[in-house]
Motif scaffolding. Sequence first.
Motif, PDB file in Angstrom:
ATOM      1  N   ASP A 164       6.261   1.569  10.581  1.00 28.87           N
ATOM      2  CA  ASP A 164       7.166   0.430  10.563  1.00 28.87           C
ATOM      3  C   ASP A 164       6.714  -0.673   9.587  1.00 28.87           C
ATOM      4  O   ASP A 164       6.811  -1.857   9.874  1.00 28.87           O
ATOM      5  N   GLY A 165       6.173  -0.259   8.448  1.00 29.74           N
ATOM      6  CA  GLY A 165       5.689  -1.214   7.439  1.00 29.74           C
ATOM      7  C   GLY A 165       4.174  -1.357   7.477  1.00 29.74           C
ATOM      8  O   GLY A 165       3.538  -1.573   6.458  1.00 29.74           O
ATOM      9  N   ALA A 166       3.598  -1.240   8.670  1.00 24.87           N
ATOM     10  CA  ALA A 166       2.142  -1.422   8.800  1.00 24.87           C
ATOM     11  C   ALA A 166       1.368  -0.344   8.046  1.00 24.87           C
ATOM     12  O   ALA A 166       0.178  -0.508   7.771  1.00 24.87           O
ATOM     13  N   GLU A 167       2.044   0.764   7.677  1.00 25.72           N
ATOM     14  CA  GLU A 167       1.350   1.801   6.907  1.00 25.72           C
ATOM     15  C   GLU A 167       0.910   1.283   5.535  1.00 25.72           C
ATOM     16  O   GLU A 167       0.074   1.884   4.880  1.00 25.72           O
ATOM     17  N   PHE A 168       1.469   0.153   5.117  1.00 31.19           N
ATOM     18  CA  PHE A 168       1.079  -0.408   3.821  1.00 31.19           C
ATOM     19  C   PHE A 168      -0.141  -1.330   3.912  1.00 31.19           C
ATOM     20  O   PHE A 168      -0.612  -1.848   2.919  1.00 31.19           O
ATOM     21  N   GLU A 196      14.992  -4.022   7.432  1.00 29.42           N
ATOM     22  CA  GLU A 196      14.264  -2.858   6.932  1.00 29.42           C
ATOM     23  C   GLU A 196      14.330  -2.769   5.414  1.00 29.42           C
ATOM     24  O   GLU A 196      15.188  -3.342   4.768  1.00 29.42           O
ATOM     25  N   LEU A 197      13.380  -2.046   4.864  1.00 32.90           N
ATOM     26  CA  LEU A 197      13.326  -1.849   3.422  1.00 32.90           C
ATOM     27  C   LEU A 197      14.236  -0.685   3.056  1.00 32.90           C
ATOM     28  O   LEU A 197      14.307   0.304   3.781  1.00 32.90           O
ATOM     29  N   TYR A 225      11.272   1.497  -0.747  1.00 29.21           N
ATOM     30  CA  TYR A 225      10.155   2.153  -0.069  1.00 29.21           C
ATOM     31  C   TYR A 225       9.412   3.066  -1.044  1.00 29.21           C
ATOM     32  O   TYR A 225       8.184   3.091  -1.088  1.00 29.21           O
ATOM     33  N   PRO A 277       0.869  -2.968  -1.777  1.00 31.51           N
ATOM     34  CA  PRO A 277       2.289  -3.096  -1.428  1.00 31.51           C
ATOM     35  C   PRO A 277       2.540  -3.987  -0.210  1.00 31.51           C
ATOM     36  O   PRO A 277       3.651  -4.490  -0.045  1.00 31.51           O
ATOM     37  N   ALA A 278       1.515  -4.204   0.606  1.00 29.13           N
ATOM     38  CA  ALA A 278       1.724  -5.007   1.816  1.00 29.13           C
ATOM     39  C   ALA A 278       2.144  -6.429   1.480  1.00 29.13           C
ATOM     40  O   ALA A 278       2.614  -7.171   2.338  1.00 29.13           O
ATOM     41  N   ILE A 318       6.310  -6.644   1.908  1.00 32.90           N
ATOM     42  CA  ILE A 318       7.044  -6.066   3.034  1.00 32.90           C
ATOM     43  C   ILE A 318       7.302  -7.052   4.170  1.00 32.90           C
ATOM     44  O   ILE A 318       8.072  -6.758   5.070  1.00 32.90           O
ATOM     45  N   GLY A 319       6.694  -8.224   4.141  1.00 36.09           N
ATOM     46  CA  GLY A 319       6.865  -9.168   5.245  1.00 36.09           C
ATOM     47  C   GLY A 319       6.313  -8.577   6.533  1.00 36.09           C
ATOM     48  O   GLY A 319       5.409  -7.752   6.496  1.00 36.09           O
TER      49      GLY A 319
END
Lengths: 202, 594
Positions: A10-14, B2-3, B8, B17-18, B21-22
Motif C-alpha cells: 500500500d505504498g510502504a513498499e517504497f 491511490e497512485l 507506479y 521513490p518514497a 507517494i505521500g
Amino acid sequence: MILFRYSKTDGAEFISHLDMLKDLSRTFRRAGIKVGYSLGFNPHPLVYMSAPIGVGVKSYSEYCLVETDEPPDSFKEKFNAFSRKGIKCTGAWATDKKVGVASEIVKAEYFVTGLSDFDPEEVVGKPFIITDRNGNEKDVSPLVYKIEKTDGGIKCVLGFGNGIRIEKFVKNLADRYGGENVEAVKTRGLTSDEREFEETLR
Amino acid sequence: MELSEKLYGILKTVEKPARYIGGEYGERDLKPDRLNYCICFPDVYEVAMSNLSIRIVSEVINSVDGAICDRCFAPWPDFGDKLKENGVPLYSLGLKMPLKDFDMIGFTLQYEMSYTGILYMLDLAGIPLKREERGEDFPIIQAGGPCAVNPEPLADFIDIFVVGDGEESMKDLAELKLRCRTKSEFLEKATAIQGVYVPSLIEVKYDDKGLIAGFSGKYPIKKSLCRDLDSGAFPKKMMCPNVESVFERAVVEVMRGCYRGCRFCQAGFIYRPVRPRKPDTLVGQATELIKATGFGEVGLNSLSTGDYPYLRELISKLKSELPSDVKLALPSLRLDSFDGEFVQESKKNSLTFAPEAGTQRLRDVINKDITEEEVERGLKMAFDEGYTGIKLYFMFGLPTETDEDVEGICDIVDRIRKIYSADKARARNLRISVSASTFIPKPFTPFQWERQISEEEVGRKVGILKSRLFGRNTFVSWNDHALSEIEAVLARGDRRLGKVILSAYKKGCRFDGWTEHFKADKWNEAFRECGVDKKFYTREWGEDEILPWDIIDVFIDKSFLKRERKKAYAGEVTGSCKTGCKGCGLQRVFRCDV
C-alpha cells in the motif's frame, strides 16, 4: 523479546530498509511499547530486522525482533493502532532467545504475476545470469530453488539476502519470456529448510 | 488516494521513490472542497519536510471552513524528467491531484537560489510560467516567506505575494478566495488584506541610467504581523517523513524575531518584533508532537534560542514532561548563551558556532555583540562536556574588512587549539572546520546598500586562510563565488530579472542551491542574452536611490538602517533590544516586551 511479522504494502513498499528501521522505532514510541536500549555512548533501540527487501517490492512477510516485555497480543494490537499506512503486524510471538532474523531467513517465497507462460524446467537448475549494479555477471542458479505454476501466476522460492534480488530475477524472466505489468510480491520468509521463520521458536 | 498504474511503474525506476507517494504517518485525510490550496516548496522532499512554515500555512488553511491544503515539492531531476517523458503532470502528495486542478498554489520563498525551482514545478504541472499567460482556467499562483520582502525578481511569475507572518493573512486570503468568483476580483480585493502585494497593480518606472525612478499604484505594502504568537496557529500534528530528511524532530518555535540586530542579518530585521511564546504553551506543543510522531528529539527553534527569556524554565519543564529518552536540540545557540546546563543533548561530537568575523573590531562593525572572553569561556565548557569537533562560520567581504580580519580567523583557530590541548586528558585530536561564505547584502538590513566583493578578492582571502590553516586537522571551505554572486543579484533584484530567471530555467537551471546542479555558465549566458549586468546589482548602492523593495514596509525605518550603517563604519555596537529600545521603527506599531 518479541518476534513479529509484518506486511509492507500500500505504498510502504517504497520505504527503504533504513527508513523502515526508523519508522518502526517511531511506531513503538507512539504506541507506548517500551523498547530496550543498547548501552554505550549513543544508545539505540534494540530492534533487529530481517535482511533488506528491495525498494518497491511488496511483502506480506517481513520479520523483526525487538527487545520488549510487551505480551504478544497487546503488542500486535498497539502496533497496528499506531503503524503507518501499509505497515501491519500479522503475527507476534514471545521468545527469550535472540533469534537471527537476518542470518536465518535465507530463503523467500514470492508470488509473481504478469509473466507470459513459460516452462519452469527451463529455468530451475539451469544457469541464470544476472548483471549486478557494477556490471558484473553472476550465475544465481544455486539460489533458484523452486518455480511452480499456480492460479494466476507463479510461485517461486529464491535465496533471500544472499545475492539474488527478486526485482532483477523477474525482470530477467520478463525479458526472456515477455509479460505485462510484471510484479513479484514476497509471501513468505523461510529458513534454509523452508519453514516459516516463527516455526523455529517451537 | 491511490497512485495510477503508470506512475507506479515510473516510481520503481527512480531514486528514493518514497518521496513521491505521500501516506506519511500523521498525514491529514484530505477530501477536495470548495477551495483546494496546494502549498509548494520549490526544493526536494528532504528539505521541504523539515520546514516549519509550510506546516503553519497548512494548519491555517485547513482550519478555514470549505478549504483544504495539500502539498507538493520539487521532484529530483530523475523523477521530474520521467514525469515529463511520460506525460504525467506534477501532482500533490495527499490527493495525488494534478497541480493545475487546484484553485490556488502557494510557494514558500526560503532562499533566492530556489527561484528556478518555482518555474520547474509550474512547468512540470503544465501551468504557464508567466502570470500574463495564465487566464481564469489556471490556479492562482501565490508566494510568501522571508524572500517575499523583496518580491520583485518574481513579479513576472507570481500573481499575489503575502509578505510577513502567515498566521492571519493566509486565513483572510483563503476566506476571501471562497467569496470571489473571478481571479481579477480576488486579486483586487485581496489588496485590502495586510501583507498582500499584487504585482500587476503596481508599475515600476526607470530613469535613463536604469535606476528606479518611482512606482505607480498603491504602496508601500505593510507586512502582515501576527501580534499574538502564543495563541497563533500551530500544528498539533506533524508528518513523519518517508525518507531521511534534513531534520527529523518535533519542532516548536520558541519565539519569532531576534533581539540582536546583527547588521548583515536579514532575518534579524524582517522577523521583528521579538515575540516569545510562553513556556507552558511550548511544553504543551512539544509533548503533543512527540506523542503524535514518535520522534526521539524536540527542536527548540528560533533565530537565537539562547536569548529566549524563559529558557531555563522551559528546559526544566520539558525534561520533566517529556519521555526520558527524548532529547532536546537547541539550534542557533550563541556562544555567550552557552551555559553548562544548556548544552545540546544530541550527539556530542561536533559543535557549530558562528563568530562571523575574525577580529573584535569587525565583530563590532557587524554588531555581533560577543567578546573573545565569552567565546573562550563557552568553548572551554563545550570541550569539558566532551565535544571533540567544532565548526566555525565566518563571512568574507563584510564592510571595512581588511587582511588583518582574515588573519584574525586563523588566530581564533590557534586559540581554540590551545584551549583544547590545555587539558592533557583530552585524548582525541580536535577537529576544526572553518567555513567562510561570501557576504551578501540583503534588503532591510543596515548593509543593504553595500557592495559584494569580487571573485579575485575572495580568492585572495581564501589564500590567506589556506596558507595558515591547511593540513593541521583543520578543514577550510568556502562558497562558490558564482553562486554567491547570483544570490546577491537575486536578493536585491528588481523586475528586470524576471526574464533572466526564465532564460536560466529554460537553459536547464534548477536546484541551483545544490552544487552538483548549479550551472554558473548557463546563468551567465542568461544574463548576457537578456542584457542584464550582474555588476549593476552587486555594486554599492546610493543611500538616496529608490530601492526595488521600497514598495514593501516591514516596519523598519530607513533612517534607522542608515543610522546603523553609520555606526557600523564607526565601529560602534548597538547591542541587543534587551538593553533598551533602539528605535528601529517597530515600536510605533508594536509594544515590544523587553
